[in-house]
Design a protein around this motif. Structure first.
Motif, mmCIF file in Angstrom:
data_model
loop_
_atom_site.group_PDB
_atom_site.id
_atom_site.type_symbol
_atom_site.label_atom_id
_atom_site.label_comp_id
_atom_site.label_asym_id
_atom_site.label_seq_id
_atom_site.Cartn_x
_atom_site.Cartn_y
_atom_site.Cartn_z
ATOM 1 N N ARG A 1 0.880 -1.154 -0.043
ATOM 2 C CA ARG A 1 0.038 -0.035 0.021
ATOM 3 C C ARG A 1 0.785 1.177 0.097
ATOM 4 O O ARG A 1 1.777 1.330 1.078
ATOM 5 C CB ARG A 1 -0.890 -0.080 1.276
ATOM 6 C CG ARG A 1 -2.215 0.923 1.064
ATOM 7 C CD ARG A 1 -2.932 0.902 2.307
ATOM 8 N NE ARG A 1 -2.361 1.677 3.554
ATOM 9 C CZ ARG A 1 -3.170 2.437 4.181
ATOM 10 N NH1 ARG A 1 -4.133 2.696 4.134
ATOM 11 N NH2 ARG A 1 -2.259 3.015 5.211
ATOM 12 N N GLU B 1 -4.647 4.633 -0.356
ATOM 13 C CA GLU B 1 -4.436 3.912 -1.631
ATOM 14 C C GLU B 1 -4.879 2.363 -1.195
ATOM 15 O O GLU B 1 -5.038 1.774 -0.298
ATOM 16 C CB GLU B 1 -2.895 3.488 -1.906
ATOM 17 C CG GLU B 1 -2.287 5.165 -2.262
ATOM 18 C CD GLU B 1 -2.519 5.335 -3.723
ATOM 19 O OE1 GLU B 1 -3.356 4.410 -4.583
ATOM 20 O OE2 GLU B 1 -2.149 6.481 -4.202
ATOM 21 N N GLU B 2 -5.259 1.575 -2.368
ATOM 22 C CA GLU B 2 -5.691 0.184 -2.273
ATOM 23 C C GLU B 2 -4.064 -0.598 -1.735
ATOM 24 O O GLU B 2 -3.106 -0.488 -1.766
ATOM 25 C CB GLU B 2 -6.109 -0.384 -3.302
ATOM 26 C CG GLU B 2 -5.418 -0.365 -4.517
ATOM 27 C CD GLU B 2 -6.336 -0.769 -5.894
ATOM 28 O OE1 GLU B 2 -7.261 -1.546 -5.574
ATOM 29 O OE2 GLU B 2 -6.094 -0.242 -6.889
ATOM 30 N N ARG B 3 -4.660 -1.840 -1.351
ATOM 31 C CA ARG B 3 -3.663 -2.872 -1.139
ATOM 32 C C ARG B 3 -3.569 -3.837 -2.391
ATOM 33 O O ARG B 3 -4.420 -4.165 -2.754
ATOM 34 C CB ARG B 3 -4.030 -3.670 0.138
ATOM 35 C CG ARG B 3 -4.282 -3.080 1.463
ATOM 36 C CD ARG B 3 -4.696 -4.000 2.433
ATOM 37 N NE ARG B 3 -4.184 -4.963 2.752
ATOM 38 C CZ ARG B 3 -3.308 -5.372 3.774
ATOM 39 N NH1 ARG B 3 -2.941 -4.194 4.523
ATOM 40 N NH2 ARG B 3 -2.522 -6.458 4.203
ATOM 41 N N ASP C 1 3.350 0.801 3.247
ATOM 42 C CA ASP C 1 3.312 -0.623 3.778
ATOM 43 C C ASP C 1 3.632 -1.716 2.956
ATOM 44 O O ASP C 1 3.335 -1.688 1.600
ATOM 45 C CB ASP C 1 1.774 -0.521 4.034
ATOM 46 C CG ASP C 1 1.046 0.184 5.017
ATOM 47 O OD1 ASP C 1 1.663 0.152 6.376
ATOM 48 O OD2 ASP C 1 0.359 0.982 4.636
#
Lengths: 282, 470
Positions: free
Chosen positions: A37, A42-44, A84
């Motif tokens: 991420r 934001e998306e994973r 992440d």
């Protein structure tokens, strides 16, 4: 925070990114992926770990930037960080010395194929690698793959590089040749390609492994979004996969579920391109 | 201010009603539904407490909050002391004050409930906890504990893990929490919607734990990034609270159609990834006019109320028993109804129906009737022959339950599991490996936040005992 150690453009929209992720680097096995991420909001996105250097504490990712989210990831500069990176997730590839193996990659799947080719070669297999794409610019990682392949073949739909047509062409020749027929086949790419490969090897009963790219949210065995039908059972790609016996995979179901967010993805160029941006970019 | 009303005067005060957003207004936004008591209401509610000697309410609290004591301090107007008592017993009071099923725990045992209405203990807990969050400068400083020199690692940053971490830090142990997701809170964040538990509350509760010296590291999946064996080498004790896992499939046809969600996926998209809540969220969510949620627990209520907020005109709960048998909290059911949720009771789906191009179009259902009580004590639903009917729905959400998360246990085969894959513990929360303890949903299967917190609290005491002997 995970620092970007290097960020190289290998081809149009294809980046090789090296990230500092010491714990992931230590634990990682071929076939596994990370959830990334970029920043808050934001998306994973699941991305296959292509290589790792435990001593340096880094992991290497080949990222094809064709969705909005992956575009923003590859735009991250060296020295900047990705918020992440979680992993390594998924089961490792079952690597043994089969003898002769064929590795078949298409489009984005070629990046996923690389760690398998490397691990299979290192395990002493004789590797034939076949990769395909629409045209020359879509043929990626040729140098990296041929380094670990005994035979390296290319197919393009427009014939601009290698054989004209699909990867199934060179694979068909391989399967038909008693001298060269592989004991195992690994295929990663668009669902129709993996499905076609599975149908070809099914007749000869050749063990065939595919790496699936279903919709995934958490990747940690919690949400169930990545479910796929394997034989009569429902399996979860994040914990039971991402690799499965190709001859048991319900490709039609997988392919259909991948279109769940097509409407939302209309802003992207093509549905296939967008898959990478919807949690299926492995 | 003193709290010296006579029993008669206390009995004369009526129970405070929770101020809340109107049903039709809130059913289109994610604002918190319950607004919290104001100071006057909180004070008068606190004065309703009879300060019974036998403290029946405390016995109903899984974490054993000193309920009469914190209420008495509140009634005396001494909020700093009230907050100190509450926080001393409960690591997450602002969470519990919102999501605990008080009506079946502390308030169910309240003496005032015998002849009238129980003291609104949950509302008061929330009031004091929120006050404490908003008045950090007025809080009584906790005495720094004596450093024990021992380290404990907590696996999972959900309610069980956070509670254990808080308790252990107060006992002087060095505590590290490893969380698999990118943010804290576990199910509090990915599972419970904003309108029931604002994310800010979790952030602030977690910040208070950090102040106690608890270290939290996200993106670490035990069983994948690190193994239990590595944790045992690095720390003096391990507490596993990694929560529930993959959804239980219903094993009816159509579960893989597009538009069929497991509750965890639906809620994670909206709660953790902010799909549908923020215009610029890059995680999508499928919205349809008709949404059917299968199940009758709190998770089902969270899903259906979320679906309503995402714009569903017909948001339905489909449950095979009746409303009385629903495991969901009474408040959730009431709120759902006020928000226009439809309750399709005594109805069991037998198949999920789809269109030619693979989208959900509805449910094939069977009407049920209740027979004799089963093992759970609830009356067992039985199908009524020939009662099949179709229920149209563009999104179907399976909220029937979850299994145990397999990631940690798959790489730690020495940990004994039951047949469902849940970790087996003894009365002291100890697993089959010395120094490794467990609690919460990984032990219980799907349960409630407060039961997980109770596990965290008792495990912390057991771990403290273990470390002292070590």
């Amino acid at each position: 925070m995970f620092e970007v150690v290097s960020n190289e453009i290998l081809a149009e929209n294809l980046h090789k990114m090296v990230l500092s992720a010491p714990r992931v680097a230590l634990a990682r096995k071929p076939g596994q992926f990370v959830m990334i991420r970029l920043a808050k909001g934001e998306e994973r996105i699941p991305l296959t770990i292509s290589d790792a250097d435990p001593a340096a504490g880094t992991i290497t990712l080949f990222i094809q930037a064709i969705g909005a989210s992956t575009r923003r990831i590859v735009d991250t500069k060296v020295g900047d960080s990705i918020r992440d990176v979680a992993g390594p997730l998924g089961k490792e590839t079952h690597i043994i010395k089969w003898g002769r193996v064929a590795c078949v990659g298409g489009g984005v799947g070629t990046a996923v194929l690389f760690p398998l080719v490397k691990a299979l070669a290192e395990a002493g297999n004789q590797v034939t690698t076949i990769i395909g794409g629409r045209s020359t610019p879509q043929i990626i990682l040729s140098d990296e793959l041929s380094q670990f392949s005994d035979t390296f073949l290319v197919a393009t739909e427009d014939g601009s590089l290698g054989t004209k047509g699909f990867v199934t062409g060179p694979l068909g020749e391989l399967l038909a040749d008693p001298e060269r027929v592989p004991q195992a086949v690994f295929a990663v790419g668009p669902v129709p390609m993996m499905r076609a490969v599975a149908e070809m090897t099914r007749k000869q009963g050749i063990e065939t492994i595919v790496s699936l790219n279903p919709i995934m949210i958490d990747g940690t065995g919690m949400c169930g979004g990545c479910r796929v039908k394997i034989g009569t059972e429902t399996k979860f790609a994040c914990v039971d996969g991402p690799e499965f016996d190709a001859h048991l995979v319900d490709f039609a179901g997988l392919s259909d579920r991948l279109t769940s967010y097509r409407k939302e993805e209309a802003v992207c160029q093509t549905a296939n391109d967008c898959k990478i941006g919807r949690g299926v970019g492995k | 201010m003193s709290n010296t009303l006579s029993a008669k005067e206390r009995l004369a005060i009526g129970r405070a009603a929770m101020p809340e957003l109107k049903g039709d207004e809130r059913s289109r936004n994610f604002e918190e539904v319950n607004l919290g008591l104001g100071a006057d209401l909180a004070l008068s509610e606190a004065r309703r407490c009879l300060q019974c000697k036998n403290r029946a309410c405390v016995a109903g609290c899984p974490v054993g909050v000193s309920i009469p004591e914190f209420i008495d301090a509140l009634a005396c107007g001494d909020l700093p002391r009230s907050a100190q008592i509450l926080r001393g017993d409960n690591a997450l009071p602002a969470v519990c004050g919102r999501v605990c099923p008080q009506e079946s725990q502390c308030e169910a045992l309240c003496v005032r409930g015998i002849k009238g209405e129980a003291v609104a203990i949950g509302y008061l807990e929330r009031y004091v906890a929120d006050w404490a969050m908003n008045h950090p400068d007025q809080l009584l400083r906790e005495k720094a504990p004596k450093v024990s020199g021992k380290s404990v690692v907590v696996v999972g940053c959900g309610p069980a893990g956070l509670t254990a971490a808080g308790e252990l830090a107060r006992l002087g142990h060095a505590v590290t929490i490893f969380e698999a997701l990118h943010d804290t809170g576990g199910v509090l964040r990915y599972g419970i919607p904003e309108f029931r538990l604002p994310k800010e509350i979790i952030d602030r509760e977690v910040a208070l734990l950090s102040e106690l010296g608890v270290t939290i590291e996200c993106n670490i999946i035990i069983g994948k990034t690190l193994t239990v064996a590595q944790l045992r080498d690095e720390f003096d004790a391990v507490f596993i609270a990694n929560g529930a896992g993959l959804p239980t499939m219903m094993n009816i046809p159509g579960e893989n159609l597009k538009g069929v969600y497991a509750a965890n996926e639906f809620l994670t998209r909206v709660n953790l990834m902010e799909a549908g809540r923020r215009e610029d969220s890059s995680t999508p969510i499928i919205k349809r006019r008709e949404v059917a949620v299968i199940g009758g627990g709190n998770t089902a209520m969270d899903c259906v109320r979320t679906a309503r907020r995402l714009g569903a005109e017909r948001a339905m709960i489909v449950y095979r028993r009746g409303e009385l048998e629903m495991p969901a909290r009474a408040e959730e059911i009431k709120h759902a109804k006020e928000e226009g949720v439809e309750f399709v009771m005594l109805t069991a789906p037998t198949a999920i129906l789809g269109t030619e191009d693979g989208w959900v179009s509805g449910l094939n259902c069977q009407k049920m009737e209740l027979g004799a009580p089963d093992q759970s004590g609830r009356r067992k639903p039985q199908a009524i022959a020939g009662s099949d009917f179709e229920l149209p729905a563009g999104v179907v959400i399976n909220a029937v339950g979850t299994g145990a998360n397999p990631l940690l246990t798959a790489t730690a085969p020495e940990i004994a599991l039951n047949k469902w894959g849940n970790i087996v513990i003894d009365a002291e929360a100890a697993t089959s490996i010395p120094g490794v303890f467990a609690g919460g949903d990984i032990v219980r299967g799907g349960a409630t936040v407060i039961l997980a917190m109770g596990d965290g609290k008792s495990a912390a005491a057991a771990i403290d005992g273990y470390l002292k002997k070590k």
